[in-house]
Design a protein around this motif. Structure first.
Motif, PDB file in Angstrom:
ATOM      1  N   THR A 109     -18.028  22.850   3.211  1.00 41.67           N
ATOM      2  CA  THR A 109     -17.283  21.916   3.936  1.00 41.67           C
ATOM      3  C   THR A 109     -17.745  21.984   5.520  1.00 41.67           C
ATOM      4  OG1 THR A 109     -15.459  22.119   2.397  1.00 41.67           O
ATOM      5  CG2 THR A 109     -15.012  21.147   4.630  1.00 41.67           C
ATOM      6  N   TRP A 110     -17.852  23.074   5.797  1.00 40.19           N
ATOM      7  CA  TRP A 110     -18.306  23.544   7.182  1.00 40.19           C
ATOM      8  C   TRP A 110     -19.756  23.733   7.517  1.00 40.19           C
ATOM      9  CZ3 TRP A 110     -13.975  21.673   8.878  1.00 40.19           C
ATOM     10  CH2 TRP A 110     -12.725  21.924   8.448  1.00 40.19           C
ATOM     11  N   GLN A 111     -20.513  23.304   6.797  1.00 38.72           N
ATOM     12  CA  GLN A 111     -22.028  23.634   6.735  1.00 38.72           C
ATOM     13  C   GLN A 111     -22.754  21.916   7.085  1.00 38.72           C
ATOM     14  OE1 GLN A 111     -23.027  25.836   3.186  1.00 38.72           O
ATOM     15  NE2 GLN A 111     -23.153  27.614   4.653  1.00 38.72           N
ATOM     16  N   ALA A 112     -23.943  22.133   7.894  1.00 36.28           N
ATOM     17  CA  ALA A 112     -24.984  21.242   8.008  1.00 36.28           C
ATOM     18  C   ALA A 112     -26.224  21.639   8.189  1.00 36.28           C
ATOM     19  CB  ALA A 112     -24.482  20.376   9.045  1.00 36.28           C
ATOM     20  N   LEU A 113     -27.261  20.936   7.809  1.00 34.91           N
ATOM     21  CA  LEU A 113     -28.594  21.270   8.047  1.00 34.91           C
ATOM     22  C   LEU A 113     -28.995  21.164   9.303  1.00 34.91           C
ATOM     23  CD1 LEU A 113     -31.225  22.206   6.631  1.00 34.91           C
ATOM     24  CD2 LEU A 113     -31.542  20.044   5.668  1.00 34.91           C
ATOM     25  N   TYR A 114     -29.653  21.957  10.134  1.00 33.41           N
ATOM     26  CA  TYR A 114     -30.174  21.614  11.511  1.00 33.41           C
ATOM     27  C   TYR A 114     -31.574  22.078  11.559  1.00 33.41           C
ATOM     28  CZ  TYR A 114     -25.390  21.202  12.658  1.00 33.41           C
ATOM     29  OH  TYR A 114     -24.138  20.943  12.803  1.00 33.41           O
ATOM     30  N   LEU A 115     -32.412  21.212  12.336  1.00 36.86           N
ATOM     31  CA  LEU A 115     -33.716  21.603  12.848  1.00 36.86           C
ATOM     32  C   LEU A 115     -33.258  22.125  14.478  1.00 36.86           C
ATOM     33  CD1 LEU A 115     -36.972  19.938  13.094  1.00 36.86           C
ATOM     34  CD2 LEU A 115     -36.223  20.745  15.160  1.00 36.86           C
ATOM     35  N   VAL A 116     -33.560  23.365  14.719  1.00 37.72           N
ATOM     36  CA  VAL A 116     -33.341  24.008  16.150  1.00 37.72           C
ATOM     37  C   VAL A 116     -34.760  23.901  16.841  1.00 37.72           C
ATOM     38  CG1 VAL A 116     -32.139  26.004  17.331  1.00 37.72           C
ATOM     39  CG2 VAL A 116     -31.731  25.395  14.771  1.00 37.72           C
ATOM     40  N   GLU A 117     -34.606  23.024  18.016  1.00 35.44           N
ATOM     41  CA  GLU A 117     -35.589  23.087  18.944  1.00 35.44           C
ATOM     42  C   GLU A 117     -35.578  24.302  19.952  1.00 35.44           C
ATOM     43  OE1 GLU A 117     -38.796  22.697  20.464  1.00 35.44           O
ATOM     44  OE2 GLU A 117     -38.370  20.764  19.400  1.00 35.44           O
ATOM     45  N   HIS A 118     -36.586  24.986  20.181  1.00 33.36           N
ATOM     46  CA  HIS A 118     -36.554  26.201  20.846  1.00 33.36           C
ATOM     47  C   HIS A 118     -37.196  25.899  22.200  1.00 33.36           C
ATOM     48  CE1 HIS A 118     -34.460  28.522  17.775  1.00 33.36           C
ATOM     49  NE2 HIS A 118     -35.684  28.059  16.928  1.00 33.36           N
ATOM     50  N   ARG A 119     -37.882  24.707  22.512  1.00 31.80           N
ATOM     51  CA  ARG A 119     -38.723  24.267  23.442  1.00 31.80           C
ATOM     52  C   ARG A 119     -37.829  23.372  24.599  1.00 31.80           C
ATOM     53  NH1 ARG A 119     -44.534  24.629  23.528  1.00 31.80           N
ATOM     54  NH2 ARG A 119     -43.997  24.715  25.684  1.00 31.80           N
ATOM     55  N   ASP A 120     -38.238  23.201  25.648  1.00 26.91           N
ATOM     56  CA  ASP A 120     -37.509  22.412  26.677  1.00 26.91           C
ATOM     57  C   ASP A 120     -37.895  20.950  26.571  1.00 26.91           C
ATOM     58  OD1 ASP A 120     -35.837  24.561  27.801  1.00 26.91           O
ATOM     59  OD2 ASP A 120     -37.847  24.957  29.157  1.00 26.91           O
ATOM     60  N   GLY A 121     -39.130  20.538  26.280  1.00 32.51           N
ATOM     61  CA  GLY A 121     -39.526  19.248  26.539  1.00 32.51           C
ATOM     62  C   GLY A 121     -39.496  18.505  25.206  1.00 32.51           C
ATOM     63  N   LEU A 122     -40.171  17.325  25.363  1.00 30.43           N
ATOM     64  CA  LEU A 122     -39.893  16.312  24.207  1.00 30.43           C
ATOM     65  C   LEU A 122     -41.192  16.752  22.891  1.00 30.43           C
ATOM     66  CD1 LEU A 122     -39.889  13.081  26.304  1.00 30.43           C
ATOM     67  CD2 LEU A 122     -38.032  14.141  24.973  1.00 30.43           C
ATOM     68  N   HIS A 123     -40.485  16.707  21.715  1.00 26.15           N
ATOM     69  CA  HIS A 123     -41.600  17.010  20.962  1.00 26.15           C
ATOM     70  C   HIS A 123     -41.163  15.987  19.561  1.00 26.15           C
ATOM     71  CE1 HIS A 123     -41.633  20.774  23.136  1.00 26.15           C
ATOM     72  NE2 HIS A 123     -42.852  20.770  22.628  1.00 26.15           N
ATOM     73  N   GLN A 124     -42.141  16.119  18.692  1.00 27.28           N
ATOM     74  CA  GLN A 124     -42.043  15.488  17.377  1.00 27.28           C
ATOM     75  C   GLN A 124     -42.493  16.613  16.176  1.00 27.28           C
ATOM     76  OE1 GLN A 124     -41.651  12.068  16.443  1.00 27.28           O
ATOM     77  NE2 GLN A 124     -41.168  11.456  18.591  1.00 27.28           N
ATOM     78  N   ARG A 125     -41.256  16.715  15.791  1.00 23.87           N
ATOM     79  CA  ARG A 125     -41.263  17.968  14.633  1.00 23.87           C
ATOM     80  C   ARG A 125     -41.378  17.386  13.302  1.00 23.87           C
ATOM     81  NH1 ARG A 125     -42.710  22.267  17.606  1.00 23.87           N
ATOM     82  NH2 ARG A 125     -41.286  22.764  19.244  1.00 23.87           N
ATOM     83  N   THR A 126     -41.882  18.025  12.199  1.00 26.03           N
ATOM     84  CA  THR A 126     -42.239  17.540  11.054  1.00 26.03           C
ATOM     85  C   THR A 126     -41.812  18.406  10.003  1.00 26.03           C
ATOM     86  OG1 THR A 126     -44.366  16.359  11.779  1.00 26.03           O
ATOM     87  CG2 THR A 126     -43.829  16.460   9.310  1.00 26.03           C
ATOM     88  N   VAL A 127     -40.732  17.799   9.030  1.00 23.47           N
ATOM     89  CA  VAL A 127     -40.115  18.713   8.080  1.00 23.47           C
ATOM     90  C   VAL A 127     -40.780  18.246   6.804  1.00 23.47           C
ATOM     91  CG1 VAL A 127     -38.097  19.715   6.990  1.00 23.47           C
ATOM     92  CG2 VAL A 127     -38.099  19.056   9.432  1.00 23.47           C
ATOM     93  N   THR A 128     -41.403  19.144   6.085  1.00 19.47           N
ATOM     94  CA  THR A 128     -41.859  18.770   4.753  1.00 19.47           C
ATOM     95  C   THR A 128     -40.832  19.031   3.639  1.00 19.47           C
ATOM     96  OG1 THR A 128     -44.168  19.349   5.112  1.00 19.47           O
ATOM     97  CG2 THR A 128     -43.719  19.155   2.796  1.00 19.47           C
ATOM     98  N   LEU A 129     -40.157  17.983   2.629  1.00 18.80           N
ATOM     99  CA  LEU A 129     -39.243  18.151   1.691  1.00 18.80           C
ATOM    100  C   LEU A 129     -40.101  18.052   0.453  1.00 18.80           C
ATOM    101  CD1 LEU A 129     -37.264  15.245   3.166  1.00 18.80           C
ATOM    102  CD2 LEU A 129     -36.999  17.604   3.848  1.00 18.80           C
ATOM    103  N   HIS A 130     -39.475  18.929  -0.436  1.00 16.85           N
ATOM    104  CA  HIS A 130     -39.878  19.113  -1.878  1.00 16.85           C
ATOM    105  C   HIS A 130     -38.910  19.059  -2.754  1.00 16.85           C
ATOM    106  CE1 HIS A 130     -41.803  21.226  -5.555  1.00 16.85           C
ATOM    107  NE2 HIS A 130     -42.730  20.314  -5.250  1.00 16.85           N
ATOM    108  N   TYR A 131     -38.775  18.299  -3.539  1.00 16.76           N
ATOM    109  CA  TYR A 131     -37.534  18.503  -4.401  1.00 16.76           C
ATOM    110  C   TYR A 131     -38.039  18.911  -5.899  1.00 16.76           C
ATOM    111  CZ  TYR A 131     -33.802  17.058  -7.895  1.00 16.76           C
ATOM    112  OH  TYR A 131     -32.627  17.005  -8.442  1.00 16.76           O
ATOM    113  N   LEU A 132     -37.263  19.812  -6.796  1.00 17.09           N
ATOM    114  CA  LEU A 132     -37.688  20.045  -7.947  1.00 17.09           C
ATOM    115  C   LEU A 132     -36.357  19.776  -8.645  1.00 17.09           C
ATOM    116  CD1 LEU A 132     -39.714  20.967 -10.199  1.00 17.09           C
ATOM    117  CD2 LEU A 132     -39.170  23.420  -9.316  1.00 17.09           C
ATOM    118  N   GLY A 133     -36.156  19.088  -9.907  1.00 12.32           N
ATOM    119  CA  GLY A 133     -35.186  19.118 -10.741  1.00 12.32           C
ATOM    120  C   GLY A 133     -35.058  17.788 -11.580  1.00 12.32           C
ATOM    121  N   THR A 134     -33.915  17.630 -11.895  1.00  5.93           N
ATOM    122  CA  THR A 134     -33.792  16.205 -12.915  1.00  5.93           C
ATOM    123  C   THR A 134     -33.274  15.038 -12.030  1.00  5.93           C
ATOM    124  OG1 THR A 134     -31.439  16.620 -13.056  1.00  5.93           O
ATOM    125  CG2 THR A 134     -32.855  17.528 -14.643  1.00  5.93           C
TER     126      THR A 134
END
Length: 134
Positions: A109-134
């Motif tokens: 209930t109180w959880q969310a998924l986050y990308l945490v940026e540790h730099r000061d400037g502008l960036h484009q971050r890329t997350v690879t997603l992989h699903y295994l299941g039905t």
């Protein structure tokens, strides 16, 4: 598999729960496991409190105390925030695995998924997603 691009600006939490759940819904995911991998060494992934923004601010402050910019690191070619960002990523991590039930991440209930940026400037971050299941 897919890649999620997240534009970031400054050191802060960027919630990515909705786009990740949207990707799972886009192909009809059922029950399984999603693996997320962040393709960077100065940002991280985490599951954290989703209601009180003070939690996120306190975590940023704590990480700043653990890896301050003022130490005088050897690696400083990309600026004073770069080496502390690498240390913060080492402490927090770049990959997560989350159970998927009924096509959605099984977050509390109180959880969310986050990308945490540790730099000061502008960036484009890329997350690879992989699903295994039905």
């Amino acid at each position: 598999m897919a890649r999620l691009v997240v534009p970031t600006k400054g050191q802060r939490f960027h919630q990515i729960s909705q786009p990740v759940n949207g990707w799972l819904k886009s192909f009809g995911a059922g029950d399984g496991l999603i693996t997320l991998f962040l393709r960077h060494t100065s940002a991280s992934l985490t599951i954290q409190e989703n209601t009180d923004p003070d939690v996120q601010a306190d975590i940023i402050d704590a990480l700043d105390r653990l890896a301050p910019e003022t130490v005088g690191y050897r690696h400083h070619m990309e600026g004073a925030d770069d080496m502390p960002a690498h240390i913060k990523t080492l402490l927090t991590g770049v990959n997560l695995q989350i159970p998927v039930i009924g096509g959605e991440m099984d977050l509390g209930t109180w959880q969310a998924l986050y990308l945490v940026e540790h730099r000061d400037g502008l960036h484009q971050r890329t997350v690879t997603l992989h699903y295994l299941g039905t």
